[in-house]
Scaffold this motif. Structure first.
Motif, mmCIF file in Angstrom:
data_model
loop_
_atom_site.group_PDB
_atom_site.id
_atom_site.type_symbol
_atom_site.label_atom_id
_atom_site.label_comp_id
_atom_site.label_asym_id
_atom_site.label_seq_id
_atom_site.Cartn_x
_atom_site.Cartn_y
_atom_site.Cartn_z
ATOM 1 N N ASP A 36 10.659 104.510 -3.848
ATOM 2 C CA ASP A 36 11.524 104.731 -5.262
ATOM 3 C C ASP A 36 11.649 104.097 -6.917
ATOM 4 O O ASP A 36 11.613 104.143 -7.699
ATOM 5 C CB ASP A 36 12.260 106.228 -4.780
ATOM 6 N N ARG A 37 12.289 103.075 -5.980
ATOM 7 C CA ARG A 37 13.127 102.672 -7.571
ATOM 8 C C ARG A 37 12.817 101.693 -7.654
ATOM 9 O O ARG A 37 12.775 101.161 -9.034
ATOM 10 C CB ARG A 37 14.499 101.573 -6.895
ATOM 11 N N SER A 44 7.708 98.144 -9.813
ATOM 12 C CA SER A 44 8.295 96.265 -10.204
ATOM 13 C C SER A 44 8.222 95.417 -8.687
ATOM 14 O O SER A 44 8.049 94.215 -9.606
ATOM 15 C CB SER A 44 9.463 96.180 -10.480
ATOM 16 N N MET A 45 7.780 95.945 -7.961
ATOM 17 C CA MET A 45 7.487 94.880 -6.840
ATOM 18 C C MET A 45 6.110 93.594 -6.995
ATOM 19 O O MET A 45 5.158 94.095 -7.411
ATOM 20 C CB MET A 45 7.205 95.372 -5.364
ATOM 21 N N LEU A 59 0.893 108.837 1.182
ATOM 22 C CA LEU A 59 2.222 108.827 0.198
ATOM 23 C C LEU A 59 1.949 107.002 -0.438
ATOM 24 O O LEU A 59 2.017 106.196 -1.099
ATOM 25 C CB LEU A 59 3.449 108.256 1.393
ATOM 26 N N ARG A 60 0.316 106.169 0.921
ATOM 27 C CA ARG A 60 0.372 104.773 0.229
ATOM 28 C C ARG A 60 -0.126 104.844 -1.385
ATOM 29 O O ARG A 60 0.039 104.200 -2.266
ATOM 30 C CB ARG A 60 -0.657 104.498 1.520
ATOM 31 N N ARG A 61 -1.185 105.762 -0.817
ATOM 32 C CA ARG A 61 -2.006 106.030 -2.414
ATOM 33 C C ARG A 61 -0.860 106.607 -3.928
ATOM 34 O O ARG A 61 -1.065 105.828 -4.660
ATOM 35 C CB ARG A 61 -3.090 107.062 -2.264
ATOM 36 N N TYR A 62 0.266 106.808 -3.134
ATOM 37 C CA TYR A 62 0.458 107.242 -4.313
ATOM 38 C C TYR A 62 1.653 106.536 -4.450
ATOM 39 O O TYR A 62 1.566 105.748 -5.697
ATOM 40 C CB TYR A 62 2.159 108.536 -3.420
ATOM 41 N N TYR A 63 2.392 105.323 -4.165
ATOM 42 C CA TYR A 63 2.763 104.072 -4.378
ATOM 43 C C TYR A 63 2.154 103.262 -5.091
ATOM 44 O O TYR A 63 2.546 102.362 -5.593
ATOM 45 C CB TYR A 63 4.188 104.067 -3.327
ATOM 46 N N LEU A 64 1.007 103.028 -4.729
ATOM 47 C CA LEU A 64 0.170 101.552 -5.170
ATOM 48 C C LEU A 64 -0.070 102.186 -6.248
ATOM 49 O O LEU A 64 -0.502 101.733 -7.444
ATOM 50 C CB LEU A 64 -1.328 101.783 -4.160
ATOM 51 N N LYS A 65 -0.750 103.856 -6.846
ATOM 52 C CA LYS A 65 -1.060 104.750 -8.220
ATOM 53 C C LYS A 65 0.396 104.256 -9.166
ATOM 54 O O LYS A 65 0.026 103.742 -10.792
ATOM 55 C CB LYS A 65 -0.954 105.874 -8.413
ATOM 56 N N LYS A 66 1.442 104.649 -8.747
ATOM 57 C CA LYS A 66 2.977 103.794 -9.281
ATOM 58 C C LYS A 66 2.620 103.039 -9.644
ATOM 59 O O LYS A 66 3.319 102.264 -10.999
ATOM 60 C CB LYS A 66 3.703 104.163 -8.433
ATOM 61 N N LYS A 67 2.166 101.571 -8.984
ATOM 62 C CA LYS A 67 2.296 100.015 -9.471
ATOM 63 C C LYS A 67 1.034 99.988 -9.941
ATOM 64 O O LYS A 67 1.355 99.111 -11.411
ATOM 65 C CB LYS A 67 2.138 99.266 -8.169
#
Length: 242
Positions: A212-213, A217-218, A234-242
């Motif tokens: 979440d933090r 930026s990773m 959740l995988r899709r969520y974080y990849l979309k954030k990236k």
């Protein structure tokens, strides 16, 4: 001294075709991270078989000699035999011998100059020792800050796997934060791997908080490795954030 006998055994088992394959796999070409390394063409299971044969007979001097070999597989055998010495010393409760072996490993990290020579070794000596010696963990941060040594940096993050297995996550998180701007793919993969292991081994909430933090930026490779065991949404969520 058993080192010469062990080295001779390895030399007799060389497989040139397999050596060529391993040299390519471990990126030994000019400009690659394993540049200049030399392989005999012996697979890890065969190396482990030889280690089992000699583990009761070798000394720390034998390990020192093997670890300094020009041949990758012989260096690996030296490191694996050092693990056997560490386990024996720890079992007998000989703290002086344990510390000598830990110091020997630290001194010989430059010879562990490929990812397998880090990943198969560091957690079983340095990482294990740091479980019971938390006041010494600053060494991981010194290694993480060694900009001139990719292998010390990989040792810093991969050694925390032992801490993760002991339910201790803070060092993994702090070192992962240090590597958010690292340039090398081998560090991205190792960082994502440790974060994934944290999530698997009781640190799910800590992984989610880290993502979440830092997901935006990773390095993308670190992110992909870290989310591999998460639910698809959740995988899709974080990849979309990236």
């Amino acid at each position: 001294m058993q080192a010469n006998e062990i080295a001779s055994l390895f030399l007799s088992l060389g497989n040139p075709a397999q050596a060529h394959h391993l040299a390519r796999f471990f990126k030994t070409g000019e400009g690659e991270y394993g540049y200049g390394d030399k392989f005999l063409g012996i697979r890890v299971p065969e190396t482990r078989k030889i280690v089992r044969k000699y583990r009761e007979a070798v000394s720390i001097d034998d390990c020192n000699t093997l670890i300094k070999s020009e041949w990758h597989e012989i260096r690996l055998a030296g490191f694996l035999l050092l693990i056997e010495l560490y386990k024996r010393a720890k079992k007998t409760g000989n703290d002086a011998d344990v510390r000598e072996i830990v110091n020997t490993y630290i001194d010989h990290i430059p010879y562990g100059n490929n990812w397998d020579l880090v990943d198969l070794v560091c957690g079983y000596i340095l990482g294990d020792w740091l479980i019971d010696n938390p006041m010494q963990r600053d060494i991981l941060y010194r290694f993480a800050d060694k900009q001139d040594s990719l292998w010390h940096q990989r040792v810093a993050i991969v050694s925390t796997l032992s801490l993760i297995r002991a339910g201790q996550y803070s060092d993994t998180i702090r070192i992962s934060q240090k590597f958010l701007t690292h340039k090398h793919d081998l560090i991205h993969k190792a960082t994502g791997w440790m974060l994934r292991e944290m999530g698997k081994r009781g640190g799910y909430d800590e992984l989610i908080a880290f993502l979440d933090r830092h997901a935006t930026s990773m390095p993308r490779t670190a992110l992909r490795y870290s989310i591999e065991r998460l639910p698809e949404d959740l995988r899709r969520y974080y990849l979309k954030k990236k």
